[in-house]
Write an enzyme that holds these catalytic residues in place. Structure first.
Site, short mmCIF file in Angstrom:
data_model
loop_
_atom_site.label_atom_id
_atom_site.label_comp_id
_atom_site.label_asym_id
_atom_site.label_seq_id
_atom_site.Cartn_x
_atom_site.Cartn_y
_atom_site.Cartn_z
N ALA A 19 -7.10 -4.63 -6.36
CA ALA A 19 -8.37 -3.94 -6.62
C ALA A 19 -9.11 -3.69 -5.32
O ALA A 19 -8.82 -2.74 -4.59
CB ALA A 19 -9.21 -4.77 -7.59
N ARG A 20 -10.06 -4.53 -5.01
CA ARG A 20 -10.79 -4.50 -3.75
C ARG A 20 -10.98 -5.94 -3.30
O ARG A 20 -11.03 -6.86 -4.12
CB ARG A 20 -12.17 -3.82 -3.91
N ASP B 55 -3.23 -7.44 -1.72
CA ASP B 55 -3.02 -6.24 -0.92
C ASP B 55 -4.33 -5.74 -0.34
O ASP B 55 -4.35 -4.78 0.41
CB ASP B 55 -2.39 -5.15 -1.80
N GLU C 7 -10.64 -5.65 6.52
CA GLU C 7 -9.33 -5.07 6.78
C GLU C 7 -9.34 -4.33 8.11
O GLU C 7 -10.30 -3.59 8.39
CB GLU C 7 -8.94 -4.12 5.65
N HIS D 290 -2.59 -3.56 2.50
CA HIS D 290 -3.17 -2.45 1.72
C HIS D 290 -2.18 -1.28 1.62
O HIS D 290 -2.50 -0.14 1.98
CB HIS D 290 -4.49 -1.99 2.32
N VAL D 291 -1.00 -1.57 1.10
CA VAL D 291 0.05 -0.56 1.02
C VAL D 291 0.42 -0.19 -0.42
O VAL D 291 1.24 0.71 -0.62
CB VAL D 291 1.34 -1.04 1.74
N SER D 292 -0.19 -0.82 -1.40
CA SER D 292 0.25 -0.60 -2.78
C SER D 292 0.06 0.85 -3.23
O SER D 292 0.74 1.30 -4.16
CB SER D 292 -0.47 -1.55 -3.74
#
Length: 326
Positions: A238-239, A263, A268, A287-289
């Protein structure tokens, strides 16, 4: 910033189209090819964006400082190139401003990611790789996913895609969302976000796919983690602000939950000294999803459909409410 000629708009009006993104020329070229009578202005810095907003009617943009919208005197439509619009939270937007997003673009890839990491967690793949490096042969029995329960916190386009994959694997699927409505028609049981606590003790895998809003920030605190089974895994897609990272680290180290994957993070890239990098039974991904190779092309398809509708005075797809955050 490049300048351009005006364009015809709805009912013969002249429109000013501004593009701001990490790859603005990619969108500019596609617009020129699909709409020969449209020549967008390109903003590649915050200063250029601020100046461009003074006259823009339409903005196609990725995340940017929402306070820049104070300069938008004529803006009627904002097409966000992300699915999340949390960066607009708290901004004083004109109630008449149309805001659309890239909802649905990431759904299939993020469903791939969810099922991949669920399989990795179920098989304790990190342990198997450690055994390989140590040349140690050690067999541990593993139950099939069809005996497991997946709990989705969020049931939009992404949650629905994950639910369908999980059902195909024979998993029992529970879900909560703001509305409590299962539009995909695949969950075994659904509820509203406020019912979350009653679902948690049943879940083997808890997957977070909610937007960042005032209702979801800090949603998974120590109390929520304590309600999970000790054998359960948490997967955050999500975040970063949906999970209390300090509480998560404590839960992992104390064995309150079996492990997890994230992720997304509050900061970040995740700082090199953040202890989550080495937390037990925890997988960090950058953060690649939803990181698609043809992302701009897919987003442009949404924008192009909406631009045709906007110029014809028709309803736009993927409308969002910035105040609600989705």
């Amino acid at each position: 910033m490049r300048t351009s000629a005006d364009r015809p708009g709805p009912r013969g009006e002249r429109l000013d189209l501004l593009v701001y993104s990490p790859k603005p020329d990619s969108y500019g070229e596609r617009i020129a090819q699909a709409f020969p009578d449209v020549a967008p202005r390109i903003a590649d810095t915050h200063d250029a964006l601020r100046r461009g907003l003074e006259t823009a009617d339409i903005l196609l943009a990725g995340r940017f400082p929402a306070e820049l919208l104070k300069e938008a005197r004529r803006l009627r439509w904002l097409q966000v190139t992300n699915a999340g619009v949390d960066f607009l939270s708290g901004a004083a937007l004109d109630p008449a401003l149309l805001v659309t997003n890239a909802r649905g673009v990431h759904a299939q890839l993020m469903a791939d990611y969810a099922m991949t990491v669920i399989g990795m967690l179920r098989w304790r793949l990190a342990r198997l790789l450690d055994q390989q490096r140590a040349r140690r042969w050690e067999q541990v029995p593993v139950a099939p996913l069809s005996r497991s329960t997946l709990f989705l916190v969020g049931l939009g386009a992404i949650g629905g895609a994950i639910a369908r994959r999980a059902k195909a694997a024979g998993m029992r699927v529970l879900a909560v969302s703001n509305s409590g409505i299962d539009r995909a028609g695949v969950a075994d049981r659904t509820g509203r976000l406020e019912d979350l606590d009653s679902f948690l003790p049943e879940a083997d895998f808890v997957v977070l796919v909610v937007p960042s809003t005032y209702r979801t920030r800090g949603l998974f605190d120590r109390a929520r983690l304590d309600r999970m089974k000790p054998s359960a895994f948490l997967i955050n897609m999500a975040r970063g602000d949906v999970v209390d990272e300090e509480a998560l680290l404590e839960a992992l180290e104390a064995g309150v939950i079996a492990g997890g994957v994230s992720d997304v993070f509050r900061t970040e890239p995740l700082p090199a000294d953040n202890p989550l990098w080495t937390a037990p039974n925890f997988i960090v991904t950058p953060h690649v999803s939803g990181f698609l190779p043809d992302y701009e092309e897919l987003v442009f398809a949404i924008f192009a459909e909406n631009l045709r509708a906007f110029r014809a005075g028709l309803p736009l797809t993927n409308r969002v409410d910035p105040a609600a955050g989705y």
